[in-house]
Design an enzyme around this catalytic site. Structure first.
Site, PDB file in Angstrom:
ATOM      1  N   SER A 136       0.863  -1.180   0.000  1.00  0.00           N
ATOM      2  CA  SER A 136       0.000   0.000   0.000  1.00  0.00           C
ATOM      3  C   SER A 136       0.903   1.234   0.000  1.00  0.00           C
ATOM      4  O   SER A 136       1.729   1.404   0.894  1.00  0.00           O
ATOM      5  CB  SER A 136      -0.875  -0.034   1.258  1.00  0.00           C
ATOM      6  OG  SER A 136      -1.700   1.096   1.340  1.00  0.00           O
ATOM      7  N   LYS A 162      -0.794  -0.847  -4.540  1.00  0.00           N
ATOM      8  CA  LYS A 162      -2.052  -0.141  -4.230  1.00  0.00           C
ATOM      9  C   LYS A 162      -1.701   1.313  -3.957  1.00  0.00           C
ATOM     10  O   LYS A 162      -0.884   1.608  -3.082  1.00  0.00           O
ATOM     11  CB  LYS A 162      -2.703  -0.792  -3.010  1.00  0.00           C
ATOM     12  CG  LYS A 162      -3.684   0.069  -2.219  1.00  0.00           C
ATOM     13  CD  LYS A 162      -4.476  -0.784  -1.234  1.00  0.00           C
ATOM     14  CE  LYS A 162      -4.704  -0.069   0.084  1.00  0.00           C
ATOM     15  NZ  LYS A 162      -5.423  -0.926   1.058  1.00  0.00           N
ATOM     16  N   GLY A 292      -4.762  -4.608   5.885  1.00  0.00           N
ATOM     17  CA  GLY A 292      -3.934  -4.467   7.078  1.00  0.00           C
ATOM     18  C   GLY A 292      -4.125  -3.122   7.733  1.00  0.00           C
ATOM     19  O   GLY A 292      -4.779  -2.227   7.185  1.00  0.00           O
TER      20      GLY A 292
HETATM   21  O1  OSB Z   1      -7.593   1.416   4.051  1.00  0.00           O
HETATM   22  O2  OSB Z   1      -6.437  -0.330   3.836  1.00  0.00           O
HETATM   23  C1  OSB Z   1      -6.626   0.755   4.370  1.00  0.00           C
HETATM   24  C2  OSB Z   1      -3.713   1.511   6.703  1.00  0.00           C
HETATM   25  C3  OSB Z   1      -4.363   2.083   7.774  1.00  0.00           C
HETATM   26  C4  OSB Z   1      -5.730   2.246   7.703  1.00  0.00           C
HETATM   27  C5  OSB Z   1      -6.436   1.839   6.576  1.00  0.00           C
HETATM   28  C6  OSB Z   1      -5.782   1.253   5.505  1.00  0.00           C
HETATM   29  C7  OSB Z   1      -4.384   1.124   5.557  1.00  0.00           C
HETATM   30  C8  OSB Z   1      -3.590   0.607   4.457  1.00  0.00           C
HETATM   31  C9  OSB Z   1      -2.272  -0.041   4.748  1.00  0.00           C
HETATM   32  O3  OSB Z   1      -3.898   0.718   3.293  1.00  0.00           O
HETATM   33  C10 OSB Z   1      -2.393  -1.501   4.920  1.00  0.00           C
HETATM   34  C11 OSB Z   1      -1.165  -2.149   5.501  1.00  0.00           C
HETATM   35  O4  OSB Z   1      -0.139  -2.194   4.821  1.00  0.00           O
HETATM   36  O5  OSB Z   1      -1.218  -2.632   6.650  1.00  0.00           O
HETATM   37 MG    MG Z   2      -8.634   0.376   2.596  1.00  0.00          MG
END
Ligand code: OSB
Ligand code: MG
Length: 370
Positions: A136, A162, A292
């Protein structure tokens, strides 16, 4: 199994670089751990809540309070009738607070499985011993910076990118990443509810980039709006924030609002509810993947077990420890050929490294059986 005491531990874990979403920018990851002591052994879990109620309504002080005042007393009172499977039915009367419930259920599941010498992956019915890893990528200050980060992650071997998006940071970054890294790159976007029903034409412009999915484009309570958007655009609509239970997952699928589902165990109240959502999605031919909350090793290990279930057919946000942390709280999870190994040891399969954990710890509180 009988619950004897619970430790609530707060950790401050520095991130390697700031992580910016449409709702916040964080440099320091504030973490709440639930450490359960039972008569058969101990278990660990990381609560998915953030320090502030910015991703969901839950937050650390709220989770700690509801655990101390309402949830733990009921679990202590079960005496020898306690099991991980008994947690959700026992706590069902308490509305919401799914991240707090998930944390205690997961810590107890870890203790129970360690005592039974069974891995969480095996318990959940996992069929893979390693899972493909996505990453992400936060909103950046410039397109140059974004290109540098994406290039770095691809060089490390991540199999899917992402991009976090928000109004003003959507079409151009997606266009540039698609153009620079080619049509074969598995690419998706996540808006964390930053758009509205008035933005459908703007979101339709992303159709030209052949994205895997668009995650939670509009308000989490507007499930019907997501169904309308799913009709309007080609890009598959994936729900994250909206899916807080198996019931909502079933309804969202039936409504056509969830063409794909991001399962985050913390958001839905734990791994048992996650398994139900997985099963509903598989029965409806809806792909799922594991999201996550920037988990450190304790939480990451459990997510990997879930991601190894057969319905998880898309790469998750289950990145290596090094995506976020210079030093993780457990043995680090490493990327090998774009995959991360699923822990095989009993319970979540990893142990906190206490010298490191103590260094990150800012407070500890013990709640004992009355
Ligand atoms: O929307 O998926 C999400 C992190 C914190 C809160 C929401 C989100 C996220 C991420 C990161 O996109 C996911 C990760 O790498 O743990
Ligand atoms: Mg999300």
């Amino acid at each position: 199994m009988k619950l004897e005491s619970v430790e609530l531990r707060r950790l401050n874990v520095p991130l390697k670089s700031a992580f910016r979403t449409s709702f916040s920018s964080v440099n320091l990851h504030q973490v709440l751990w639930v450490h359960a002591i039972t008569d058969v052994g101990e278990g660990w879990a990381e609560c998915g809540a953030n320090e502030r109620p910015d991703y969901s309504s839950e937050f650390h002080d709220g989770a700690a309070t509801v655990l101390k005042e309402f949830l733990l007393p009921d679990l202590f009172a079960l005496g020898n009738d306690l099991s991980a499977e008994a947690v959700a039915p026992t706590l069902h009367w308490a509305k919401g607070h799914r991240m707090a419930k998930a944390a205690i259920e997961t810590a107890l599941l870890d203790a129970q499985l360690r005592a039974a010498d069974q891995s969480l992956a095996n318990y959940l019915g996992a069929t893979k011993d390693r899972v493909p890893a996505g990453v992400s990528v936060g909103i950046m200050d410039s397109l140059d910076e974004l290109m540098r980060f994406v290039e770095g992650y691809l060089a490390e071997g991540y199999l899917r990118i992402k991009l976090k998006i928000e109004p003003g940071w959507d079409y151009e970054p997606v266009r540039l990443v698609r153009k620079t890294f080619g049509d074969d790159l598995l690419l998706q976007v996540d808006a964390n509810t930053a758009y509205t029903r008035d933005d459908f034409d703007l979101l339709k412009r992303l159709d030209e980039f052949n994205l895997l999915l668009i995650e939670q484009p509009i308000n989490e309570e507007d499930v019907l709006g997501h169904a309308k958007l799913a009709d309007y655009i080609e890009t598959p609509v994936c729900l994250d924030e909206s899916i807080i239970s198996a019931d909502i997952a079933r309804d969202a699928i039936e409504l056509g609002a969830a063409e794909i589902i991001n399962i985050k165990p913390s958001r839905v109240g734990g791994y048992l509810e996650s398994k139900k959502i997985h099963d509903i999605a598989v029965a409806s031919d809806v792909a799922v993947w594991c999201g996550g909350m920037l988990e450190t090793g304790i939480g990451r290990a459990a997510n990997l077990a879930l991601a190894a279930m057969p319905g998880f057919t898309l790469p998750g946000d289950t990145s290596a420890s090094s995506r976020y942390f210079a030093v993780d709280t457990t043995e680090p999870f490493v990327l090998v050929d774009g995959h991360i190994s699923v822990p095989t040891g009993p319970g979540i399969g990893v142990d906190p490294i206490m010298e490191i954990v103590d260094g990150y710890t800012v407070s500890k509180e013990w709640i004992n059986k009355p």
